[in-house]
Scaffold this motif. Structure first.
Motif, short mmCIF file in Angstrom:
data_model
loop_
_atom_site.label_atom_id
_atom_site.label_comp_id
_atom_site.label_asym_id
_atom_site.label_seq_id
_atom_site.Cartn_x
_atom_site.Cartn_y
_atom_site.Cartn_z
N ALA A 38 50.78 -44.34 -51.92
CA ALA A 38 51.39 -44.63 -50.49
C ALA A 38 50.23 -44.65 -49.47
O ALA A 38 49.62 -43.55 -49.53
CB ALA A 38 52.69 -44.06 -50.12
N ASN A 39 50.11 -45.48 -48.59
CA ASN A 39 49.29 -45.55 -47.46
C ASN A 39 49.90 -45.42 -46.26
O ASN A 39 50.90 -46.29 -45.93
CB ASN A 39 48.04 -46.75 -47.46
N VAL A 40 49.91 -44.29 -45.17
CA VAL A 40 50.38 -44.31 -43.96
C VAL A 40 49.39 -44.13 -42.99
O VAL A 40 48.34 -43.30 -43.20
CB VAL A 40 51.53 -42.78 -44.26
N ILE A 55 53.08 -49.53 -49.64
CA ILE A 55 53.11 -49.13 -51.09
C ILE A 55 52.90 -50.26 -51.72
O ILE A 55 53.57 -51.37 -51.89
CB ILE A 55 54.45 -48.51 -51.47
N ASN A 56 51.60 -50.17 -52.73
CA ASN A 56 51.63 -51.30 -53.69
C ASN A 56 51.72 -50.80 -55.08
O ASN A 56 51.12 -49.79 -55.48
CB ASN A 56 49.90 -51.54 -53.82
N ALA A 57 52.84 -51.47 -55.83
CA ALA A 57 53.30 -50.76 -57.05
C ALA A 57 53.32 -52.02 -58.01
O ALA A 57 54.02 -52.97 -57.86
CB ALA A 57 54.66 -50.36 -56.97
N ARG A 58 52.30 -51.92 -58.82
CA ARG A 58 52.09 -53.12 -59.99
C ARG A 58 52.19 -54.59 -59.38
O ARG A 58 53.20 -55.29 -59.82
CB ARG A 58 53.38 -52.66 -60.84
N GLY A 59 51.69 -54.77 -58.42
CA GLY A 59 51.55 -55.92 -57.79
C GLY A 59 52.60 -56.38 -56.75
O GLY A 59 52.65 -57.35 -56.16
#
Length: 176
Positions: A38-40, A55-59
């Motif tokens: 997660a990038n904040v 949040i980049n989660a599996r595409g």
């Protein structure tokens, strides 16, 4: 879930703020496996504090942006927005996988074999009119739309103007 916190415009998160951010973001980890990041991003302009969480989660990309008077309120709001997005997506996945009610993002394949079926309920065709960006914005406003597709006279390419959340305008230029 690993949480990366960065500051812009000379904003530095103190240890207490970092701890709160990590604690709040960990609430969202129930949807993911441990390898999700997660990038904040925290930034400030005058008295406004801006929190951007991605949040980049599996595409799948989940993103929330909140502008408030303090970072703590912004974090709460961003986590609420992310939670809502993920909950809606989880429900959508569970409907697709009716046999498995415990389906989670951790089980979501990196590249799903079968694309999700989307229903196009309306198709509209129109002729692109050559015009300037200012004319396209005026046309968009007269039609009371949030975006407008047009043929840009200056670049001879298809462009899109759109209204941004801060009441300014954006321009999408195509390349091919």
């Amino acid at each position: 879930m690993k949480v990366t916190i960065t500051g812009k415009n000379n904003v530095k998160a103190d240890d207490a703020l970092k701890e709160i951010i990590e604690k709040k973001m960990q609430k969202l980890s129930k949807y993911f496996s441990d390898d999700i990041v997660a990038n904040v991003v925290l930034s400030a302009e005058k008295s406004r504090k801006k929190v951007e969480a991605t949040i980049n989660a599996r595409g799948m990309i989940f993103r929330a942006e909140c502008v408030t008077e303090d970072f703590y309120e912004g974090i709460d709001s961003a986590v609420d927005k992310l939670s809502s997005q993920m909950s809606r997506f989880k429900t959508k996945i569970q409907r697709k996988h009716k046999d498995n009610k415990q389906f989670s993002f951790a089980q979501w394949p990196e590249n799903p074999d079968e694309p999700e079926e989307l229903n196009v309920v309306k198709t509209k065709k129109f002729e692109l009119e050559p015009m300037t960006v200012d004319e396209a914005i005026l046309q968009m406003e007269m039609l009371e739309h949030n975006f407008f597709v047009f043929l840009n006279m200056e670049t001879d390419s298809v462009n899109v103007v759109y209204r941004r959340s801060n009441d300014n305008y954006g321009l999408l230029e195509t390349t091919y």
